[in-house]
Write a protein that holds these residues in place. Structure first.
Motif, mmCIF file in Angstrom:
data_model
loop_
_atom_site.group_PDB
_atom_site.id
_atom_site.type_symbol
_atom_site.label_atom_id
_atom_site.label_comp_id
_atom_site.label_asym_id
_atom_site.label_seq_id
_atom_site.Cartn_x
_atom_site.Cartn_y
_atom_site.Cartn_z
ATOM 1 N N THR A 61 28.517 52.062 22.774
ATOM 2 C CA THR A 61 29.255 50.828 23.003
ATOM 3 C C THR A 61 29.852 50.944 24.402
ATOM 4 O O THR A 61 30.391 51.984 24.757
ATOM 5 N N VAL A 62 29.735 49.879 25.214
ATOM 6 C CA VAL A 62 30.264 49.961 26.580
ATOM 7 C C VAL A 62 31.277 48.845 26.829
ATOM 8 O O VAL A 62 31.024 47.682 26.500
ATOM 9 N N LEU A 63 32.417 49.229 27.389
ATOM 10 C CA LEU A 63 33.388 48.265 27.898
ATOM 11 C C LEU A 63 33.491 48.539 29.389
ATOM 12 O O LEU A 63 33.879 49.640 29.802
ATOM 13 N N PHE A 64 33.089 47.557 30.197
ATOM 14 C CA PHE A 64 32.862 47.759 31.627
ATOM 15 C C PHE A 64 33.695 46.749 32.410
ATOM 16 O O PHE A 64 33.550 45.550 32.233
ATOM 17 N N VAL A 65 34.587 47.245 33.250
ATOM 18 C CA VAL A 65 35.439 46.374 34.071
ATOM 19 C C VAL A 65 34.820 46.180 35.444
ATOM 20 O O VAL A 65 34.425 47.152 36.101
ATOM 21 N N THR A 66 34.721 44.935 35.876
ATOM 22 C CA THR A 66 34.246 44.650 37.227
ATOM 23 C C THR A 66 34.864 43.340 37.711
ATOM 24 O O THR A 66 35.214 42.485 36.895
ATOM 25 N N HIS A 67 35.021 43.188 39.039
ATOM 26 C CA HIS A 67 35.443 41.870 39.504
ATOM 27 C C HIS A 67 34.229 41.045 39.916
ATOM 28 O O HIS A 67 34.363 39.907 40.347
ATOM 29 N N SER A 68 33.027 41.630 39.758
ATOM 30 C CA SER A 68 31.806 40.934 40.159
ATOM 31 C C SER A 68 31.143 40.230 38.975
ATOM 32 O O SER A 68 30.638 40.873 38.056
ATOM 33 N N VAL A 69 31.137 38.915 39.018
ATOM 34 C CA VAL A 69 30.496 38.128 37.959
ATOM 35 C C VAL A 69 29.000 38.428 37.919
ATOM 36 O O VAL A 69 28.400 38.546 36.858
ATOM 37 N N GLU A 70 28.430 38.610 39.102
ATOM 38 C CA GLU A 70 27.005 38.916 39.205
ATOM 39 C C GLU A 70 26.673 40.219 38.466
ATOM 40 O O GLU A 70 25.709 40.286 37.705
ATOM 41 N N GLU A 71 27.491 41.239 38.713
ATOM 42 C CA GLU A 71 27.285 42.531 38.052
ATOM 43 C C GLU A 71 27.432 42.379 36.535
ATOM 44 O O GLU A 71 26.633 42.905 35.764
ATOM 45 N N ALA A 72 28.454 41.635 36.132
ATOM 46 C CA ALA A 72 28.702 41.431 34.695
ATOM 47 C C ALA A 72 27.509 40.737 34.038
ATOM 48 O O ALA A 72 27.055 41.144 32.965
ATOM 49 N N LEU A 73 26.976 39.715 34.686
ATOM 50 C CA LEU A 73 25.857 38.971 34.106
ATOM 51 C C LEU A 73 24.600 39.825 34.036
ATOM 52 O O LEU A 73 23.810 39.706 33.114
ATOM 53 N N PHE A 74 24.435 40.719 35.008
ATOM 54 C CA PHE A 74 23.266 41.604 34.986
ATOM 55 C C PHE A 74 23.357 42.603 33.832
ATOM 56 O O PHE A 74 22.381 42.860 33.138
ATOM 57 N N LEU A 75 24.555 43.186 33.630
ATOM 58 C CA LEU A 75 24.690 44.309 32.706
ATOM 59 C C LEU A 75 24.949 43.906 31.257
ATOM 60 O O LEU A 75 24.459 44.567 30.342
ATOM 61 N N ALA A 76 25.743 42.867 31.056
ATOM 62 C CA ALA A 76 26.387 42.682 29.754
ATOM 63 C C ALA A 76 25.569 41.920 28.729
ATOM 64 O O ALA A 76 24.700 41.123 29.057
ATOM 65 N N ASP A 77 25.882 42.192 27.450
ATOM 66 C CA ASP A 77 25.511 41.333 26.325
ATOM 67 C C ASP A 77 26.492 40.176 26.252
ATOM 68 O O ASP A 77 26.187 39.095 25.808
ATOM 69 N N ARG A 78 27.728 40.495 26.624
ATOM 70 C CA ARG A 78 28.804 39.524 26.466
ATOM 71 C C ARG A 78 29.790 39.722 27.614
ATOM 72 O O ARG A 78 30.161 40.852 27.924
ATOM 73 N N VAL A 79 30.162 38.615 28.228
ATOM 74 C CA VAL A 79 31.101 38.657 29.344
ATOM 75 C C VAL A 79 32.419 38.033 28.895
ATOM 76 O O VAL A 79 32.433 36.938 28.322
ATOM 77 N N ILE A 80 33.507 38.768 29.118
ATOM 78 C CA ILE A 80 34.845 38.290 28.778
ATOM 79 C C ILE A 80 35.562 37.986 30.091
ATOM 80 O O ILE A 80 35.686 38.868 30.947
ATOM 81 N N VAL A 81 36.002 36.746 30.251
ATOM 82 C CA VAL A 81 36.683 36.363 31.482
ATOM 83 C C VAL A 81 38.184 36.360 31.240
ATOM 84 O O VAL A 81 38.665 35.721 30.301
ATOM 85 N N MET A 82 38.898 37.096 32.105
ATOM 86 C CA MET A 82 40.359 37.150 31.994
ATOM 87 C C MET A 82 40.996 36.415 33.167
ATOM 88 O O MET A 82 40.376 36.215 34.204
ATOM 89 N N SER A 83 42.251 36.000 32.968
ATOM 90 C CA SER A 83 42.959 35.262 34.014
ATOM 91 C C SER A 83 44.450 35.547 33.912
ATOM 92 O O SER A 83 44.902 36.208 32.977
ATOM 93 N N GLY A 84 45.203 35.043 34.881
ATOM 94 C CA GLY A 84 46.652 35.232 34.881
ATOM 95 C C GLY A 84 47.035 36.583 35.444
ATOM 96 O O GLY A 84 46.351 37.127 36.312
ATOM 97 N N GLY A 85 48.121 37.120 34.917
ATOM 98 C CA GLY A 85 48.667 38.373 35.435
ATOM 99 C C GLY A 85 50.065 38.122 35.970
ATOM 100 O O GLY A 85 50.390 36.992 36.347
ATOM 101 N N PRO A 86 50.897 39.170 35.966
ATOM 102 C CA PRO A 86 52.300 39.021 36.357
ATOM 103 C C PRO A 86 52.494 38.318 37.706
ATOM 104 O O PRO A 86 53.450 37.563 37.864
ATOM 105 N N ASN A 87 51.573 38.542 38.630
ATOM 106 C CA ASN A 87 51.736 37.903 39.946
ATOM 107 C C ASN A 87 51.434 36.408 39.916
ATOM 108 O O ASN A 87 51.650 35.708 40.905
#
Ligand code: ADP
Ligand code: ADP
Length: 227
Positions: free
Chosen positions: A188-214
């Motif tokens: 099972t892989v949980l892979f963090v990247t800021h590259s959407v392209e990389e995520a789409l190449f690698l993943a079965d499923r892409v989880i998009v996060m947003s927000g953050g304290p800043n």
């Protein structure tokens, strides 16, 4: 069966002068065994925080976080972590880096040698077994790091921007290698990247996060998509 069960998880850090920094709120994410999930989102939205919680490097503030063996309570060999900066032991050869985990756990020496050989071959570094990390390129060092973590036979592989420090050609090669390895070993892989392209190449499923304290709102999941 589920490899990870993340239910309404929140994480609040204590910042400057004791102020509360709410990094994550209301994270719900179930990951099936053998699934390859990528977390994407802008810097500061809490991707690394979520990965560190799953790794057990930090405690959740609220909610429930379970791996296959039950509630996550600290790091464990069932969850292997690969970092951007490789984190190899510079005083050990490539083979000894890969053999390190199995040795620590006191596996029989035949098993240690068999695993080391298997993962050396899988990352195509047989001829570099007796070299030291400093003699290798960044891409090769990251391949050693991947072999080293796989030699522990983890159920879950946690990767935080593992290819972020590599040039684009090396990065593409590593993406292909990782896909091949994943098809052979099926962690099972949980892979963090800021590259959407990389995520789409690698993943079965892409989880998009947003927000953050800043951004004045805790990090949260805004979208998910099967690829
Ligand atoms: P990402 O990986 O998406 O870039 P992070 O998980 O690194 O995001 O950080 C999320 C937020 O939590 C950021 O605003 C960051 O400054 C804050 N943060 C991370 N670690 C700590 C910490 N140890 N103490 C205080 N704030 C932190
Ligand atoms: P040490 O001197 O500590 O034994 P080595 O780098 O020679 O360090 O090897 C570390 C471990 O890796 C060995 O115990 C052996 O099991 C394994 N090993 C070393 N070279 C290879 C190889 N080419 N193929 C498979 N396993 C190897």
């Amino acid at each position: 069966p589920l490899a990870l069960r993340i239910k309404d998880v929140g994480k609040t850090y204590t910042g400057h002068r004791g102020t509360a920094v709410e990094a994550l709120r209301g994270i719900d994410l179930d990951v099936a065994e053998g699934e390859f999930v990528c977390l994407v989102g802008a810097s500061g939205c809490g991707k690394s925080t979520l990965l560190r919680l799953v790794a057990g490097f930090e405690d959740i503030t609220s909610g429930q976080l379970d791996a296959r063996n039950g509630p996550v309570d600290g790091p464990g060999p069932d969850r292997g972590v690969v970092f951007q900066d490789y984190g190899l032991f510079p005083w050990l050869t490539v083979a000894a880096n890969i053999a390190y985990g199995p040795r620590q756990r006191g596996l029989p020496s035949a098993e240690i040698t068999a695993r080391t050989a298997r993962y050396l071959t899988m990352v195509q570094l047989d001829s570099f077994a007796e070299r030291y990390p400093s003699e290798l390129s960044g891409g090769m060092q990251q391949r050693v790091a991947i072999a080293r973590v796989l030699a522990n036979d983890p159920a879950v592989l946690l990767m935080d921007e593992p290819f972020g420090a590599l040039d684009s050609l090396t990065r593409e090669r590593l993406q292909h290698s990782l896909t091949e390895i994943w098809q052979q070993v099926r962690p099972t892989v949980l892979f963090v990247t800021h590259s959407v392209e990389e995520a789409l190449f690698l993943a079965d499923r892409v989880i998009v996060m947003s927000g953050g304290p800043n951004h004045g709102v805790p990090g949260h999941i805004v979208h998910e998509e099967r690829v």
